[in-house]
Design an enzyme around this catalytic site. Structure first.
Site, PDB file in Angstrom:
ATOM      1  CE  LYS A 130       2.635  23.797  21.800  1.00  0.00           C
ATOM      2  NZ  LYS A 130       3.339  25.077  21.984  1.00  0.00           N
ATOM      3  CG  ASN A 162       1.296  21.807  17.025  1.00  0.00           C
ATOM      4  OD1 ASN A 162       0.835  22.219  15.976  1.00  0.00           O
ATOM      5  ND2 ASN A 162       2.156  22.504  17.758  1.00  0.00           N
ATOM      6  CG  HIS A 177       0.204  31.570  18.279  1.00  0.00           C
ATOM      7  ND1 HIS A 177       0.866  31.474  17.067  1.00  0.00           N
ATOM      8  CD2 HIS A 177       0.574  30.476  19.001  1.00  0.00           C
ATOM      9  CE1 HIS A 177       1.589  30.364  17.054  1.00  0.00           C
ATOM     10  NE2 HIS A 177       1.443  29.760  18.215  1.00  0.00           N
TER      11      HIS A 177
END
Length: 447
Positions: A118, A141, A187
């Protein structure tokens, strides 16, 4: 005047949960509006405590236990990414910084999510758009919080890295182009299943004008490109569902858009499958945003040097390469890093596993890694996923792991620090962890 005041809406009461960099950006943004702010953080001394007291003395402050039984008194609750609050206590009031950004933004936005790559693709797209002569602001982010970007002069494009946590609370975001780069286990301590994690990522396509999807990803293949108005990219020959791909001629791979040759792999500053996918996705996003892929844009992609802590060469002595891949906080990232090497690898891995299943990584380690050195809280979990044929050692610290790797590695080999885990058991962040590795390697080179 009295009659007018009877028709005025009462001041909105907002609870901001988390006083870190993201939470403080929310406070700065909301403080310019007629709202009543309450700030809560489980830490007694959160990072921006002094700044809050100095600049926003009217904000109420709660530290320690968050009073979940009183959440109904707030009109809206803004939680920082990664903070999980019980849905039953919030009755649809929960939003995040990206939702606030979406309500206020006035320029086209490009959004990028995925388990790995990302940050790299966010900065790559920024560089390509700058090369095209566009004004660009990047963050989310990564780096600058999205709301802080709104304080700067309006650009031609915003480019945002978006996490699954941020996407969970987004309703209003309308993206000019949106990409999911890949899906791998990450996650799961929060999302519980890979399906729930994937669904959180898929929220990026809601209201997106153009979707960019990895054709090679098993979790994304079930998505209908035509239903999404999507552009596909992958390490395959281009076709109806894969517009950006590769062409192999005489052993040389060339990145292509349909029938158009864009750039050869050997012209990229960084080689390897994972980086080719990054470049293909970046090219697809720029194209999807309506920007022409001219020579300057393609050259910017070829010149991209990558990011710190992502397969970064930080030392080379005695014929051994030392690679800092501290940003690899999940198994998919470490697998991608391993696949970039044809030479023998000594791997240093471990940390907080976040509930991941390490078995597929274990299979790849057996095939591609000569020796693995395990560190951190979940070293035993990773060890249990390794084949009996995999040579492995355990180290009590990163420094000891580097010393062991130095003894094991020989000329023509690489020591790859790619943890496949979060860093918080031993370090403040993946950046702190990567800096520590780099410094340890540098000390060894000086000695």
């Amino acid at each position: 005047m009295a009659a007018l005041s009877q028709h005025q809406e009462p001041m909105k009461s907002i609870l901001v949960v988390g006083l870190g960099i993201s939470g403080y950006s929310v406070i700065r943004h909301l403080a310019r509006q007629p709202v009543r702010l309450t700030v809560a953080d489980t830490r007694e001394i959160p990072p921006y405590l002094n700044s809050l007291k100095k600049h926003y003395p009217d904000a109420s402050l709660i530290t320690g236990r968050i009073p979940l039984e009183n959440l109904e008194e707030f009109d809206e609750i803004v939680a920082s990414p990664g903070i999980e609050l019980p849905a039953s206590a919030m009755a649809g009031k929960l939003v995040g910084d990206i939702e606030l950004f979406a309500r206020a933004v006035e320029a086209p936005v490009i959004g990028i999510t995925g388990s790995n790559g990302k940050s790299t693709v966010t900065m790559l797209v920024r560089d390509m758009l700058l090369a095209a002569g566009k004004q660009v602001l990047a963050g989310g982010n990564l780096g600058t919080p999205a709301l802080d970007l709104l304080e700067q002069e309006r650009p031609d494009f915003y480019v945002l890295e978006l996490s699954s946590f941020q996407l969970e609370t987004v309703r209003s975001l309308r993206l000019a182009a949106a990409a999911i780069l890949n899906i791998s286990e990450d996650h799961l301590d929060r999302h519980k299943t890979i399906q729930a994690y994937t669904e959180a990522k898929l929220r990026i396509f809601r209201n997106a004008e153009q979707a960019v999807v990895n054709c090679d990803d098993a979790h994304l293949r079930r998505i209908s490109p035509r239903a999404l108005n999507s552009i596909g990219f992958g390490l395959q020959t281009t076709g109806q569902d894969c517009e950006f791909g590769i062409l192999v001629q005489d052993g040389t791979r060339t990145l292509v858009h349909g029938n158009r040759k864009l750039v050869r792999e050997d012209q990229l500053r960084i080689q390897g499958d994972s980086h080719i996918l990054n470049v293909l996705s970046g090219l697809a996003l720029v194209h999807a945003s309506g920007v022409k892929l001219d020579d300057s844009v393609i050259q910017a992609a070829a010149n991209f040097r990558g990011l710190p802590h992502r397969c970064q060469l930080v030392g080379e002595y005695g014929g051994i390469e030392w690679i800092n891949d501290s940003k690899a906080t999940n198994t998919g990232a470490t697998k991608a890093a391993i696949m970039n090497f044809s030479k023998p690898i000594i791997l240093i891995a471990g940390g907080q596993g976040k509930g991941a299943d390490f078995r597929s990584l274990g299979l790849l380690i057996e095939q591609k890694v000569r020796h693995v050195i395990l560190i951190g809280e979940d070293a035993k979990v990773i060890d249990a996923a390794l084949s009996e044929r995999t040579e492995r050692s355990n180290a009590f610290s990163l420094e000891q792991a580097v010393e062991m790797a130095a003894r094991l590695a020989g000329p023509g080999e690489a020591v790859l620090f790619s943890p496949a885990c979060a860093s918080y058991d031993m370090f403040e962040s993946y950046i702190h962890r990567g800096d520590a590795f780099t410094e340890i390697v540098a000390r060894r080179a000086r000695s």
